[in-house]
Design an enzyme around this catalytic site. Structure first.
Site, PDB file in Angstrom:
ATOM      1  N   CYS A 136       4.008   1.780  12.373  1.00 45.41           N
ATOM      2  CA  CYS A 136       4.928   2.240  11.345  1.00 45.41           C
ATOM      3  C   CYS A 136       5.793   3.391  11.838  1.00 45.41           C
ATOM      4  O   CYS A 136       6.821   3.672  11.256  1.00 45.41           O
ATOM      5  CB  CYS A 136       4.165   2.668  10.097  1.00 45.41           C
ATOM      6  SG  CYS A 136       3.052   1.392   9.517  1.00 45.41           S
ATOM      7  N   SER A 144      -3.251  -3.558   0.544  1.00 45.72           N
ATOM      8  CA  SER A 144      -2.043  -4.207   1.050  1.00 45.72           C
ATOM      9  C   SER A 144      -2.389  -5.646   1.385  1.00 45.72           C
ATOM     10  O   SER A 144      -3.328  -5.891   2.156  1.00 45.72           O
ATOM     11  CB  SER A 144      -1.573  -3.469   2.313  1.00 45.72           C
ATOM     12  OG  SER A 144      -0.520  -4.172   2.919  1.00 45.72           O
ATOM     13  N   ALA A 167       0.830  -1.210   0.000  1.00 49.80           N
ATOM     14  CA  ALA A 167       0.000   0.000   0.000  1.00 49.80           C
ATOM     15  C   ALA A 167       0.864   1.260   0.000  1.00 49.80           C
ATOM     16  O   ALA A 167       0.453   2.296  -0.521  1.00 49.80           O
ATOM     17  CB  ALA A 167      -0.944  -0.002   1.194  1.00 49.80           C
ATOM     18  N   THR A 168       2.065   1.192   0.559  1.00 48.24           N
ATOM     19  CA  THR A 168       2.954   2.362   0.540  1.00 48.24           C
ATOM     20  C   THR A 168       3.211   2.778  -0.908  1.00 48.24           C
ATOM     21  O   THR A 168       3.057   3.947  -1.273  1.00 48.24           O
ATOM     22  CB  THR A 168       4.288   2.046   1.259  1.00 48.24           C
ATOM     23  OG1 THR A 168       3.994   1.757   2.631  1.00 48.24           O
ATOM     24  CG2 THR A 168       5.264   3.206   1.167  1.00 48.24           C
TER      25      THR A 168
HETATM   26  N1  PMP Z   1      -1.910   2.550   4.718  1.00 52.51           N
HETATM   27  C1  PMP Z   1      -2.377   2.127   5.899  1.00 52.51           C
HETATM   28  C2  PMP Z   1      -3.666   2.676   6.413  1.00 52.51           C
HETATM   29  C3  PMP Z   1      -1.665   1.197   6.646  1.00 52.51           C
HETATM   30  O1  PMP Z   1      -2.107   0.790   7.822  1.00 52.51           O
HETATM   31  C4  PMP Z   1      -0.438   0.707   6.131  1.00 52.51           C
HETATM   32  C5  PMP Z   1       0.401  -0.281   6.920  1.00 52.51           C
HETATM   33  N2  PMP Z   1       0.753   0.170   8.196  1.00 52.51           N
HETATM   34  C6  PMP Z   1       0.003   1.166   4.892  1.00 52.51           C
HETATM   35  C7  PMP Z   1      -0.762   2.091   4.212  1.00 52.51           C
HETATM   36  C8  PMP Z   1       1.276   0.670   4.273  1.00 52.51           C
HETATM   37  O2  PMP Z   1       1.060  -0.615   3.765  1.00 52.51           O
HETATM   38  P1  PMP Z   1       2.261  -1.550   3.286  1.00 52.51           P
HETATM   39  O3  PMP Z   1       2.788  -2.186   4.522  1.00 52.51           O
HETATM   40  O4  PMP Z   1       1.601  -2.553   2.382  1.00 52.51           O
HETATM   41  O5  PMP Z   1       3.231  -0.713   2.566  1.00 52.51           O
END
Ligand code: PMP
Length: 390
Positions: free
Chosen positions: A329, A203, A72-73
């Site tokens: 995070c 994600s 998702a990042t």
């Molecule tokens: N968006 C949200 C709302 C999340 O909770 C997260 C993960 N903490 C991310 C984005 C990032 O996702 P990914 O670990 O797949 O990069």
């Protein structure tokens, strides 16, 4: 060896579903590049196509609208930076973005990067419960706004946002709408058509799939983001790089299972969360739900524990229960959570917050064990000399 701690940190990640593991091993056992011109390549290409259909189906999209990413990042970065770059390239004069105050850093940081290039970033505030304020949003989104980005559910509070209302406001002003559904997908019904979103991030590891893979939904009718990754031209040039067949197979299987189990999982999560709350109360833990009456993801609870410091509780209970305070995070940094700050929560209360997500594979006895352990740690903290009183 002592038993593994009870895992209540499902906003950070969730365990891999057995179905996803099996799909990954099947793909690993038949290594091939999905673009190769032979039978093995065709087999990998079929696995990628199946995963694309399974992910699309979870969100009501067409398979051709799904771009696989590393998570998702990357999907959030692609949506925000890619749309801004495309608009600039096309001579679009709009230079405003609107993002909610509680977005994940992977939305806030690219927006900030664009601010350095001359965009103005409008922050959409939330109310005390953590819900984006629709009146304020209607006020701040204008015909100068290029893109609005609001998450479907928050990763610290689990609060579900009014996405259809927000996308209607954005579209009314002619703006594009992006939704980060990393936490929501697989836990509540997500329908890109019903929500009327242009872009939506996913994600895999949040929905019991593998880490390191995700997707960006790009509506067929929406402005295509400019790619950020250039190379072999895979995924119609939108995201170059060899498709990681085992990860995609795991993501697809996890998405399929999450779709099939949506109601069962929601019911299970809700029942466990209610059990945990009443078990804590029965053990004399005094707490309040910081989200009050806001709608939250089934299985999610954000508790302010009276007389406790969140980090202490997390630390002391760590050998028996895995819990988290603010966003995992950004954990490690001693800064107050931007989410709880945006909710205007008193700093003392903020420090006493723990976040919990009761996931698919937990049992009632896991929850009872977690409640006993948390209650024990909180009682000891209160009795300790210099214990916290508030
Ligand atoms: N968006 C949200 C709302 C999340 O909770 C997260 C993960 N903490 C991310 C984005 C990032 O996702 P990914 O670990 O797949 O990069």
């Amino acid at each position: 060896m002592s038993a593994a701690p009870v895992y209540l940190d499902g906003y950070a990640t969730n365990p891999l579903a057995q179905e996803a593991r099996e799909a990954m091993f099947r793909a690993l056992d038949r290594p091939a590049n999905a673009t190769s011109p032979h039978l093995d390549g065709a087999c990998a290409a079929r696995a990628v196509a199946l995963a694309r259909r399974e992910v699309a189906e979870l969100i009501g999209a067409a398979p051709s609208e799904v771009v696989f990413t590393s998570g998702a990042t990357e999907a959030n970065n692609l949506a925000i930076l890619g749309v801004a770059r495309q608009a600039l390239a096309q001579g679009d004069p709009r230079r405003r973005l609107a993002v909610s105050a509680i977005e994940h850093k992977s939305v806030l940081e690219p927006a900030q990067a664009l601010a350095e290039l001359g965009f103005v970033v409008d922050i959409l505030p939330v109310d005390r419960r953590g819900v984006v304020d629709l009146l304020e949003a209607a006020d701040r989104i204008s015909s100068e706004t290029l893109l609005v980005s609001v998450m479907a559910a928050n990763n610290e509070t689990g609060v579900i946002q009014p996405i259809s209302d927000l996308s209607a406001i954005a579209h009314d002003r002619g703006a594009l709408f992006h939704c980060d559904a990393a936490q929501a997908a697989g836990k509540i019904a997500v329908d890109v058509v019903e929500w009327d979103v242009d872009y939506l991030s996913l994600s895999a590891h949040k929905l019991y799939g593998p880490m390191g893979v995700g997707a960006l939904f790009v509506a067929a009718t929406a402005l295509p983001p400019q790619p950020m990754m250039f190379g072999g031209g895979q995924q119609k040039g939108m995201r170059s790089g060899t498709e990681p067949t085992p990860l995609l197979a795991g993501f697809g299987a996890a998405a399929r299972v999450a779709g099939e189990r949506l109601e069962v999982d929601a019911h299970h999560g809700q029942a466990l969360a209610a059990r945990l709350v009443s078990a804590l109360a029965a053990r004399q833990v005094r707490f309040s739900l910081i989200t009050m009456d806001a709608p939250v993801l089934p299985g999610g609870i954000s508790l302010s524990i009276e007389g406790a410091i969140g980090e202490d509780v997390v630390d002391r209970v760590a050998d028996r229960v895995s819990l988290s305070t603010g966003s995992a995070c950004t954990a490690g940094q001693v800064i107050p959570s931007h989410v709880l700050s945006a909710m205007n929560i008193d700093p003392k209360i903020m420090r006493s917050v723990v976040r919990i997500f009761c996931g698919r594979y937990l049992t009632a006895s896991d929850i009872d064990l977690a409640a006993t352990s948390i209650a024990d740690v909180v009682a000891r903290a209160r009795l300790a000399p210099g214990g916290v009183h508030q």
